[in-house]
Design a protein around this motif. Structure first.
Motif, PDB file in Angstrom:
ATOM      1  N   VAL A  89       5.801  -3.481   2.127  1.00 27.90           N
ATOM      2  CA  VAL A  89       4.950  -4.230   1.204  1.00 27.90           C
ATOM      3  C   VAL A  89       4.144  -3.172   0.458  1.00 27.90           C
ATOM      4  O   VAL A  89       3.287  -2.511   1.048  1.00 27.90           O
ATOM      5  CB  VAL A  89       4.012  -5.204   1.945  1.00 27.90           C
ATOM      6  N   TYR A  90       4.440  -2.980  -0.824  1.00 28.54           N
ATOM      7  CA  TYR A  90       3.804  -1.935  -1.628  1.00 28.54           C
ATOM      8  C   TYR A  90       2.939  -2.608  -2.688  1.00 28.54           C
ATOM      9  O   TYR A  90       3.451  -3.193  -3.642  1.00 28.54           O
ATOM     10  CB  TYR A  90       4.858  -1.047  -2.287  1.00 28.54           C
ATOM     11  N   THR A  91       1.640  -2.561  -2.488  1.00 33.53           N
ATOM     12  CA  THR A  91       0.700  -3.167  -3.422  1.00 33.53           C
ATOM     13  C   THR A  91       0.176  -2.084  -4.353  1.00 33.53           C
ATOM     14  O   THR A  91      -0.052  -0.951  -3.934  1.00 33.53           O
ATOM     15  CB  THR A  91      -0.452  -3.845  -2.669  1.00 33.53           C
ATOM     16  N   GLN A 106      -1.751  -0.079   0.366  1.00 40.79           N
ATOM     17  CA  GLN A 106      -2.738  -0.886  -0.347  1.00 40.79           C
ATOM     18  C   GLN A 106      -3.807   0.023  -0.957  1.00 40.79           C
ATOM     19  O   GLN A 106      -4.605   0.590  -0.236  1.00 40.79           O
ATOM     20  CB  GLN A 106      -3.409  -1.859   0.624  1.00 40.79           C
ATOM     21  N   THR A 142       2.398  -6.693  -6.238  1.00 41.33           N
ATOM     22  CA  THR A 142       3.005  -6.305  -4.967  1.00 41.33           C
ATOM     23  C   THR A 142       4.516  -6.234  -5.118  1.00 41.33           C
ATOM     24  O   THR A 142       5.123  -7.096  -5.754  1.00 41.33           O
ATOM     25  CB  THR A 142       2.641  -7.315  -3.866  1.00 41.33           C
ATOM     26  N   ALA A 149       3.473  -0.438   4.820  1.00 44.19           N
ATOM     27  CA  ALA A 149       2.618  -1.095   3.828  1.00 44.19           C
ATOM     28  C   ALA A 149       1.732  -0.044   3.162  1.00 44.19           C
ATOM     29  O   ALA A 149       1.388   0.975   3.764  1.00 44.19           O
ATOM     30  CB  ALA A 149       1.761  -2.173   4.465  1.00 44.19           C
TER      31      ALA A 149
END
Length: 122
Positions: free
Chosen positions: A36-38, A118, A44, A116
């Motif tokens: 999950v690459y925000t 963020q 996202t 991930a």
């Protein structure tokens, strides 16, 4: 600094080096399949959508500085807290980013993988 801390720092260097050099296969090899690459604008991406955008030139990373404040290891998860300051082109628009960020790495089949990311604009 523990051996695991040094390894995670090295993996963070490798992932940023891969993206800035356009070596998207190396980035993908470091990423968890469920990444999950925000982004700092709130968008996202999955691993697939992020790699597609990078390979098509939507995201071009010209320079990235990523000082790490600290790493917390909790079982098979590593939390990396620091900054990501960069000069990029996103969707044809040149930008300068200054973000606090959290990267999450998790062990998968005996290897640390980026699960991930963020960023939060400063």
């Amino acid at each position: 600094m523990t051996t695991t801390d040094m390894l995670i720092r090295s993996l963070e260097d490798r992932r940023y080096d891969a993206i800035t050099s356009g070596d998207f296969d190396s980035f993908a090899a470091l990423a968890h399949p469920s990444l999950v690459y925000t982004h700092s604008n709130g968008a996202t991406d999955t691993l697939e959508s992020y790699m597609d955008k990078c390979s098509k030139g939507f995201y071009v990373y010209h320079q990235v500085d990523h000082p790490i404040d600290f790493i917390r290891i909790v079982g098979d998860v590593a939390l990396v807290v620091g900054e990501m300051n960069a000069a990029i082109t996103a969707g044809g628009v040149e930008k300068v980013l200054r973000n606090r960020c959290l990267a999450v790495w998790k062990v998968l089949d005996g290897e640390w993988k980026l699960l991930a990311y963020q960023p939060t604009p400063i």
